[in-house]
Design an enzyme around this catalytic site. Structure first.
Site, PDB file in Angstrom:
ATOM      1  N   SER A  98       9.588  15.412  23.886  1.00 21.93           N
ATOM      2  CA  SER A  98       9.371  14.410  22.857  1.00 21.93           C
ATOM      3  C   SER A  98       8.541  14.997  21.711  1.00 21.93           C
ATOM      4  CB  SER A  98       8.711  13.177  23.500  1.00 21.93           C
ATOM      5  OG  SER A  98       8.674  12.090  22.631  1.00 21.93           O
ATOM      6  N   HIS A 123      14.441  13.900  22.050  1.00 18.58           N
ATOM      7  CA  HIS A 123      15.074  12.578  22.037  1.00 18.58           C
ATOM      8  C   HIS A 123      14.622  11.845  20.786  1.00 18.58           C
ATOM      9  CE1 HIS A 123      11.580  10.547  24.537  1.00 18.58           C
ATOM     10  NE2 HIS A 123      11.159  11.046  23.401  1.00 18.58           N
TER      11      HIS A 123
END
Length: 198
Positions: A98, A123
């Site tokens: 992330s 993501h």
């Protein structure tokens, strides 16, 4: 319980005890080894600014083993990495996920590395909203703007087309160090410190 090791160094004036992070800072090494929140970001930003003020011509080494965290806190680190004159070499280890993977990719061009068994996960930004419908709509528009900005930065740093980044970050996308290198998230895989630049 979070124990911080202490190291003792012999100097001409006797022994000196340091917590391990302070000792690493002497070698221009910063550790990001937790989720990213405002406190962690303030600590990383302060260390970047300190090392840059100390010697803007010497590289800073940012080791990353982080599941990600707050977008605004991560962007404070990202902006400071670009603000300082010193190049920031990034080294991914364990899991850079992330916002952790975003910061790994944000290192100086040619100086973004991962250890052989590191995992990298990209993501789209996560967010939650509650309240009245208009408040939820405002929050949704805000997170979409953040997603667009982060995808644009990732496209610039990786050399991938924006559309590819948007598609590949639609869901959790886990990569090995080699896959991250092939994708352009990092520049090289290193097995020891001799692989670092400078």
């Amino acid at each position: 319980m979070n124990l911080i090791p202490t190291v003792i160094e012999q100097t001409s004036r006797g022994e000196r005890a340091y917590d391990i992070y302070s000792r690493l800072l002497k070698d221009r090494i910063i550790m990001l080894g937790s989720a990213i929140d405002d406190n962690v970001a303030n600590s990383i930003v302060s260390q970047l600014l300190f090392l840059d003020a100390q010697d803007p011509e010497k590289d800073i080494f940012l080791y990353i083993n982080s599941p990600g965290g707050s977008i605004s806190a991560g962007m404070a680190i990202y902006d400071t990495m670009n603000f300082v004159k010193a190049d920031v070499q990034t080294i991914g280890m364990g899991m850079a996920a992330s916002m952790g993977s975003f910061l790994l990719t944000a290192g100086a061009n040619g100086k973004r590395f991962a250890l052989p068994n590191a995992e990298i996960m990209i993501h789209q930004p996560l967010g939650g909203a509650q309240g009245q419908a208009t408040e939820i709509e405002i929050a949704a528009r805000h997170i979409l703007k953040i997603k667009e900005r982060m995808n644009t930065i990732m496209a610039e740093k990786t050399g991938q087309p924006y559309e590819v980044i948007a598609r590949d970050t639609d869901r959790d996308n886990f990569m090995t160090a080699q896959e991250a290198k092939d994708y352009g998230l990092i520049d090289d895989i290193i097995v020891n410190k001799s692989g670092l630049k400078g």
